[in-house]
Design a protein around this motif. Sequence first.
Motif, PDB file in Angstrom:
ATOM      1  N   UNK A  30       0.819  -1.207   0.000  1.00 19.32           N
ATOM      2  CA  UNK A  30       0.000   0.000   0.000  1.00 19.32           C
ATOM      3  C   UNK A  30       0.854   1.259   0.000  1.00 19.32           C
ATOM      4  N   UNK A  31       0.271   2.345  -0.479  1.00 21.11           N
ATOM      5  CA  UNK A  31       0.973   3.622  -0.480  1.00 21.11           C
ATOM      6  C   UNK A  31       1.159   4.122   0.946  1.00 21.11           C
ATOM      7  N   UNK A  32       0.220   3.781   1.838  1.00 19.60           N
ATOM      8  CA  UNK A  32       0.279   4.189   3.240  1.00 19.60           C
ATOM      9  C   UNK A  32       0.154   2.944   4.099  1.00 19.60           C
ATOM     10  N   UNK A  33       0.509   3.071   5.365  1.00 24.63           N
ATOM     11  CA  UNK A  33       0.368   1.955   6.290  1.00 24.63           C
ATOM     12  C   UNK A  33      -1.105   1.619   6.513  1.00 24.63           C
ATOM     13  N   UNK A  34      -1.378   0.359   6.654  1.00 22.94           N
ATOM     14  CA  UNK A  34      -2.715  -0.129   6.975  1.00 22.94           C
ATOM     15  C   UNK A  34      -2.801  -0.233   8.496  1.00 22.94           C
ATOM     16  N   UNK A  35      -3.931   0.134   9.061  1.00 21.78           N
ATOM     17  CA  UNK A  35      -4.120   0.057  10.512  1.00 21.78           C
ATOM     18  C   UNK A  35      -4.905  -1.203  10.866  1.00 21.78           C
ATOM     19  N   UNK A  36      -4.812  -1.639  12.119  1.00 20.23           N
ATOM     20  CA  UNK A  36      -5.623  -2.784  12.541  1.00 20.23           C
ATOM     21  C   UNK A  36      -7.124  -2.543  12.323  1.00 20.23           C
ATOM     22  N   UNK A  37      -7.587  -1.316  12.554  1.00 19.97           N
ATOM     23  CA  UNK A  37      -9.010  -1.018  12.336  1.00 19.97           C
ATOM     24  C   UNK A  37      -9.395  -1.170  10.876  1.00 19.97           C
ATOM     25  N   UNK A  38      -8.511  -0.790   9.964  1.00 18.44           N
ATOM     26  CA  UNK A  38      -8.796  -0.962   8.543  1.00 18.44           C
ATOM     27  C   UNK A  38      -8.866  -2.440   8.182  1.00 18.44           C
ATOM     28  N   UNK A  39      -7.984  -3.251   8.771  1.00 16.51           N
ATOM     29  CA  UNK A  39      -8.037  -4.694   8.531  1.00 16.51           C
ATOM     30  C   UNK A  39      -9.375  -5.251   9.003  1.00 16.51           C
ATOM     31  N   UNK A  40      -9.771  -4.870  10.214  1.00 24.41           N
ATOM     32  CA  UNK A  40     -11.046  -5.351  10.772  1.00 24.41           C
ATOM     33  C   UNK A  40     -12.236  -4.942   9.901  1.00 24.41           C
ATOM     34  N   UNK A  41     -12.258  -3.682   9.499  1.00 27.98           N
ATOM     35  CA  UNK A  41     -13.370  -3.174   8.702  1.00 27.98           C
ATOM     36  C   UNK A  41     -13.468  -3.903   7.366  1.00 27.98           C
ATOM     37  N   UNK A  42     -12.349  -4.046   6.683  1.00 26.14           N
ATOM     38  CA  UNK A  42     -12.345  -4.741   5.393  1.00 26.14           C
ATOM     39  C   UNK A  42     -12.747  -6.202   5.568  1.00 26.14           C
ATOM     40  N   UNK A  43     -12.251  -6.836   6.615  1.00 30.22           N
ATOM     41  CA  UNK A  43     -12.575  -8.242   6.888  1.00 30.22           C
ATOM     42  C   UNK A  43     -14.078  -8.417   7.103  1.00 30.22           C
ATOM     43  N   UNK A  44     -14.654  -7.528   7.890  1.00 28.80           N
ATOM     44  CA  UNK A  44     -16.096  -7.615   8.157  1.00 28.80           C
ATOM     45  C   UNK A  44     -16.925  -7.335   6.907  1.00 28.80           C
ATOM     46  N   UNK A  45     -16.539  -6.315   6.149  1.00 27.65           N
ATOM     47  CA  UNK A  45     -17.285  -5.965   4.937  1.00 27.65           C
ATOM     48  C   UNK A  45     -17.197  -7.062   3.883  1.00 27.65           C
ATOM     49  N   UNK A  46     -16.122  -7.832   3.927  1.00 25.28           N
ATOM     50  CA  UNK A  46     -15.960  -8.922   2.969  1.00 25.28           C
ATOM     51  C   UNK A  46     -16.511 -10.240   3.521  1.00 25.28           C
ATOM     52  N   UNK A  47     -17.145 -10.148   4.694  1.00 21.16           N
ATOM     53  CA  UNK A  47     -17.729 -11.327   5.353  1.00 21.16           C
ATOM     54  C   UNK A  47     -16.690 -12.421   5.592  1.00 21.16           C
ATOM     55  N   UNK A  48     -15.495 -11.990   5.970  1.00 17.90           N
ATOM     56  CA  UNK A  48     -14.434 -12.927   6.329  1.00 17.90           C
ATOM     57  C   UNK A  48     -13.622 -13.454   5.166  1.00 17.90           C
ATOM     58  N   UNK A  49     -13.820 -12.910   3.981  1.00 16.25           N
ATOM     59  CA  UNK A  49     -13.062 -13.337   2.800  1.00 16.25           C
ATOM     60  C   UNK A  49     -11.789 -12.492   2.716  1.00 16.25           C
ATOM     61  N   UNK A  50     -10.655 -13.124   3.020  1.00 18.83           N
ATOM     62  CA  UNK A  50      -9.376 -12.404   3.056  1.00 18.83           C
ATOM     63  C   UNK A  50      -9.023 -11.814   1.693  1.00 18.83           C
ATOM     64  N   UNK A  51      -9.248 -12.568   0.627  1.00 19.41           N
ATOM     65  CA  UNK A  51      -8.928 -12.072  -0.715  1.00 19.41           C
ATOM     66  C   UNK A  51      -9.724 -10.813  -1.025  1.00 19.41           C
ATOM     67  N   UNK A  52     -11.023 -10.837  -0.725  1.00 10.53           N
ATOM     68  CA  UNK A  52     -11.878  -9.669  -0.974  1.00 10.53           C
ATOM     69  C   UNK A  52     -11.480  -8.507  -0.060  1.00 10.53           C
ATOM     70  N   UNK A  53     -11.150  -8.799   1.196  1.00 10.32           N
ATOM     71  CA  UNK A  53     -10.740  -7.754   2.135  1.00 10.32           C
ATOM     72  C   UNK A  53      -9.454  -7.081   1.651  1.00 10.32           C
ATOM     73  N   UNK A  54      -8.500  -7.885   1.194  1.00 15.16           N
ATOM     74  CA  UNK A  54      -7.242  -7.332   0.682  1.00 15.16           C
ATOM     75  C   UNK A  54      -7.508  -6.466  -0.541  1.00 15.16           C
ATOM     76  N   UNK A  55      -8.387  -6.918  -1.416  1.00 15.41           N
ATOM     77  CA  UNK A  55      -8.722  -6.145  -2.618  1.00 15.41           C
ATOM     78  C   UNK A  55      -9.312  -4.794  -2.230  1.00 15.41           C
TER      79      UNK A  55
END
Length: 70
Positions: free
Chosen positions: A15-40
Amino acid sequence: VIEGEFREVGDSAEPAEEITPDQLRTAFRHSRGNITAAARMLGIHKATFYRYMKRFNLTRDDLRETPPGS
């Protein structure tokens, strides 16, 4: 994709900037636990998502939980 919270997917695996733990959590939840989708959503490769999990000492269960103080 939630406007303003996530980056567009680019060619870079980092990433251009650092990812925060909250961003990881938010993406994970929005992707319903799909790591590939969360990373995307975050504009990173799924291996990078796993590296961030390791850096922050987070498990999938941790990502499902609401962090203390939220």
